[in-house]
Design a protein around this motif. Structure first.
Motif, mmCIF file in Angstrom:
data_model
loop_
_atom_site.group_PDB
_atom_site.id
_atom_site.type_symbol
_atom_site.label_atom_id
_atom_site.label_comp_id
_atom_site.label_asym_id
_atom_site.label_seq_id
_atom_site.Cartn_x
_atom_site.Cartn_y
_atom_site.Cartn_z
ATOM 1 N N VAL A 135 -6.454 -1.285 -5.542
ATOM 2 C CA VAL A 135 -6.075 -2.700 -5.432
ATOM 3 C C VAL A 135 -5.534 -3.206 -6.769
ATOM 4 O O VAL A 135 -4.586 -4.002 -6.809
ATOM 5 C CB VAL A 135 -7.272 -3.554 -4.957
ATOM 6 C CG1 VAL A 135 -6.930 -5.045 -5.013
ATOM 7 C CG2 VAL A 135 -7.674 -3.155 -3.543
ATOM 8 N N ASN A 165 -1.802 -5.005 -7.476
ATOM 9 C CA ASN A 165 -1.514 -6.253 -8.191
ATOM 10 C C ASN A 165 -0.650 -6.019 -9.423
ATOM 11 O O ASN A 165 0.185 -6.861 -9.770
ATOM 12 C CB ASN A 165 -2.818 -6.952 -8.565
ATOM 13 C CG ASN A 165 -3.482 -7.608 -7.374
ATOM 14 O OD1 ASN A 165 -2.868 -8.401 -6.656
ATOM 15 N ND2 ASN A 165 -4.742 -7.274 -7.123
ATOM 16 N N PHE A 200 -3.480 -9.524 -4.074
ATOM 17 C CA PHE A 200 -4.061 -8.586 -3.117
ATOM 18 C C PHE A 200 -5.539 -8.371 -3.409
ATOM 19 O O PHE A 200 -5.957 -8.324 -4.568
ATOM 20 C CB PHE A 200 -3.339 -7.230 -3.181
ATOM 21 C CG PHE A 200 -1.883 -7.299 -2.796
ATOM 22 C CD1 PHE A 200 -1.507 -7.507 -1.477
ATOM 23 C CD2 PHE A 200 -0.893 -7.152 -3.758
ATOM 24 C CE1 PHE A 200 -0.172 -7.571 -1.119
ATOM 25 C CE2 PHE A 200 0.449 -7.209 -3.408
ATOM 26 C CZ PHE A 200 0.810 -7.429 -2.085
ATOM 27 N N THR A 201 -6.313 -8.245 -2.341
ATOM 28 C CA THR A 201 -7.745 -7.956 -2.483
ATOM 29 C C THR A 201 -8.153 -6.710 -1.720
ATOM 30 O O THR A 201 -9.236 -6.181 -1.935
ATOM 31 C CB THR A 201 -8.600 -9.139 -1.980
ATOM 32 O OG1 THR A 201 -8.295 -9.378 -0.599
ATOM 33 C CG2 THR A 201 -8.320 -10.393 -2.795
ATOM 34 N N ASN A 202 -7.301 -6.253 -0.791
ATOM 35 C CA ASN A 202 -7.600 -5.018 -0.052
ATOM 36 C C ASN A 202 -6.295 -4.383 0.425
ATOM 37 O O ASN A 202 -5.269 -5.062 0.510
ATOM 38 C CB ASN A 202 -8.546 -5.292 1.123
ATOM 39 C CG ASN A 202 -7.933 -6.192 2.184
ATOM 40 O OD1 ASN A 202 -6.956 -5.807 2.849
ATOM 41 N ND2 ASN A 202 -8.488 -7.393 2.366
ATOM 42 N N PRO A 203 -6.313 -3.074 0.735
ATOM 43 C CA PRO A 203 -5.093 -2.382 1.149
ATOM 44 C C PRO A 203 -4.861 -2.375 2.649
ATOM 45 O O PRO A 203 -3.846 -1.859 3.117
ATOM 46 C CB PRO A 203 -5.343 -0.956 0.647
ATOM 47 C CG PRO A 203 -6.819 -0.776 0.792
ATOM 48 C CD PRO A 203 -7.428 -2.123 0.505
ATOM 49 N N THR A 210 0.835 -1.200 0.000
ATOM 50 C CA THR A 210 0.000 0.000 0.000
ATOM 51 C C THR A 210 0.872 1.254 0.000
ATOM 52 O O THR A 210 0.640 2.200 -0.765
ATOM 53 C CB THR A 210 -0.925 0.006 1.230
ATOM 54 O OG1 THR A 210 -1.720 -1.185 1.245
ATOM 55 C CG2 THR A 210 -1.847 1.218 1.201
ATOM 56 N N ASN A 237 -11.068 -0.113 -5.265
ATOM 57 C CA ASN A 237 -10.793 -1.221 -6.193
ATOM 58 C C ASN A 237 -9.742 -0.837 -7.231
ATOM 59 O O ASN A 237 -8.923 -1.668 -7.637
ATOM 60 C CB ASN A 237 -12.083 -1.652 -6.895
ATOM 61 C CG ASN A 237 -13.041 -2.359 -5.956
ATOM 62 O OD1 ASN A 237 -12.613 -2.978 -4.979
ATOM 63 N ND2 ASN A 237 -14.331 -2.256 -6.227
ATOM 64 N N GLN A 270 -6.523 -13.272 -0.509
ATOM 65 C CA GLN A 270 -5.355 -12.402 -0.352
ATOM 66 C C GLN A 270 -4.227 -13.235 0.265
ATOM 67 O O GLN A 270 -4.343 -13.697 1.392
ATOM 68 C CB GLN A 270 -5.677 -11.204 0.539
ATOM 69 C CG GLN A 270 -4.512 -10.248 0.716
ATOM 70 C CD GLN A 270 -4.968 -8.832 1.022
ATOM 71 O OE1 GLN A 270 -5.011 -7.987 0.138
ATOM 72 N NE2 GLN A 270 -5.314 -8.575 2.267
ATOM 73 N N ALA A 308 -5.898 4.545 0.052
ATOM 74 C CA ALA A 308 -6.304 3.811 -1.146
ATOM 75 C C ALA A 308 -7.440 4.529 -1.868
ATOM 76 O O ALA A 308 -7.466 4.609 -3.106
ATOM 77 C CB ALA A 308 -6.726 2.396 -0.764
#
Length: 465
Positions: free
Chosen positions: A149, A153, A166-169, A69, A146, A177, A137
């Motif tokens: 994210v 990636n 990755f799916t979330n910060p 992040t 999104n 994740q 983010a």
């Protein structure tokens, strides 16, 4: 324009890292067992992994994702001094998570607080603040987390993180994740080359820069401290010279830590993942920190540079034809091979495999230092490195041997073939000329004889009646 220049600078810092060869792994074995499921101890001075355990096993990173992040923010934010007004609607779903409330981390941040991007980076890296990571983010992603994210990636792909998604910060639990200890090592090494990341990630204590007397009447005493207890001088887990970088806890997948330590000019990065949250009696345990201390102590005590192959060592020999004296030349390494080595393992166990000669034999003269081939060093099947082999000394040419060789070689040379061809052609022409001359001579002689006979016949008197 500023965004373009920022991207250009980021690319410039990326190139040296991406051009570095894959880190060598010697993987010396510790006598003390480690509780963490996945481990890497990486020597930053030599780009060498000296110990690893389940380094490619997928683990849930938790707030270790904040390293990525921070990288994406620093590489894509045009102004890190930009002030942001905190909006609870941006991060409410994260900090009021009902499914995994014990995994939520906050930093005493309230709706309406004002922070710079830099302030939020410190809050995130030191405390795992999910208000900070989600807001960053949202801001950098153009009001869309999104989008951010996706950038995470894409950056992972650029760095070469082969087992990371990755799916979330924020680092909240998500089965989709995941990462590995090896990928986290690559990511952290990359991040440490991004402007001001190391400064932020290794700071122990930070004070926000924008006062807010309404939400924080005692603003002057408001500070954020790093969650890595190895940096806390008052903690039983304190470790001299340990710095940052990130801790992460998830109830479902244990404790993680990524941290640095230095001693006597030796610099190490330790990555430990999926250490138990509780001991066998149900008490909280911090074995990830114990493991990190064990690794650092072991490395600083037992790992040092040792000569595995001296530049004076005679590795092999090659036959030399036409030599004046010895008909061979000895080979030695072009340079000394020194690597980080475990002092309890005798360097004599290093095998010299795969000697590759550039030629099967040589012709004199041979000059001292002339490249002859290369040798690869291995330990327990692991390749340690390859070094070029050169001639130990000069090998002079024997004049008599060379002259005899030249004579023997002349018949097979192109000059000989050319001379033979020319001689053959000339001889053939000569023979043809001779034959032609002979034929002309015979024909001329016959004609002359015929003329003489005719003349005699004319000169002869007629017969009497």
């Amino acid at each position: 324009m500023k965004k373009f220049l920022s991207a250009l600078v980021a690319l410039a810092m990326t190139v040296p890292l991406l051009c570095v060869p894959k880190a060598k792994a010697v993987n010396f074995t510790l006598k003390t067992p480690l509780q963490s499921e996945s481990v890497i101890l990486f020597n930053r001075d030599t780009n060498t992994i000296v110990n690893e355990k389940n380094a490619d096993t997928r683990q849930m990173p938790g707030p270790l994702v904040n390293i990525m992040t921070a990288v994406v923010v620093l590489e894509n934010c045009q102004n890190i001094n930009q002030e942001i007004v905190m909006d609870e609607e941006v991060y409410a779903d994260v900090i009021y998570n009902e499914e995994y409330p014990d995994d939520v981390r906050t930093a005493d941040i309230y709706n309406g607080d004002v922070f710079t991007v830099t302030d939020l980076l410190y809050a995130m890296m030191l405390t795992s603040s999910m208000e900070a990571s989600q807001t960053l983010a949202y801001y950098v992603g153009g009001s869309n987390v999104n989008n951010f994210v996706t950038l995470m990636n894409q950056t992972a792909e650029k760095i070469g993180l082969e087992n990371t998604h990755f799916t979330n910060p924020t680092g909240l639990y998500d089965t989709n994740q995941y990462t590995t200890a090896r990928d986290m090592t690559k990511l952290t090494e990359y991040a440490l080359n991004v402007s001001i990341f190391e400064q932020i990630a290794t700071t122990y204590e930070y004070k926000p820069t924008v006062p807010n007397d309404t939400n924080h009447p005692d603003f002057n005493s408001w500070t954020w401290k790093h969650s890595n207890e190895m940096m806390n001088t008052e903690s039983t887990y304190y470790y001299n010279s340990a710095k940052g970088i990130k801790t992460a806890n998830l109830e479902e997948s244990g404790r993680n830590i990524v941290t640095l330590a230095s001693k006597d000019g030796n610099n190490y990065l330790a990555v430990l993942m999926n250490s138990p949250m509780n001991d066998e009696y149900g008490n909280l345990t911090y074995s990830h920190i114990d493991d990190a201390k064990t690794l650092f102590d072991w490395a600083f005590t037992h790992i040092s540079y040792q000569v595995l192959l001296a530049d004076t060592a005679e590795v092999g020999e090659l036959p030399v034809e036409l030599a004046d004296g010895n008909d061979y030349v000895l080979a030695r390494p072009a340079k000394e091979v020194s690597l980080l080595w475990y002092d309890e393992i005798d360097v004599a166990v290093v095998n010299r495999y795969d000697i590759k000669w550039y030629k099967k034999s040589l012709y004199a003269p041979v000059k001292k230092g002339e490249p002859l081939g290369e040798v690869t060093l291995k330990y327990n099947g692991e390749e340690l490195g390859t070094v070029e082999l050169v001639a130990v000394s000069d090998v002079k040419r024997s004049t008599s041997k060379y002259n005899l060789f030249a004579v023997m070689q002349f018949k097979d040379s192109q000059w000989c073939k050319t001379a033979f061809t020319v001689s053959f052609v000339l001889c053939a022409i000569y023979i043809l000329v001779c034959i032609y001359s002979y034929i002309v001579y015979r024909n001329q002689k016959k004609a002359d004889d015929a003329r003489r006979r005719a003349a005699r016949k004319r000169m002869s008197p007629p017969p009497e009646e």
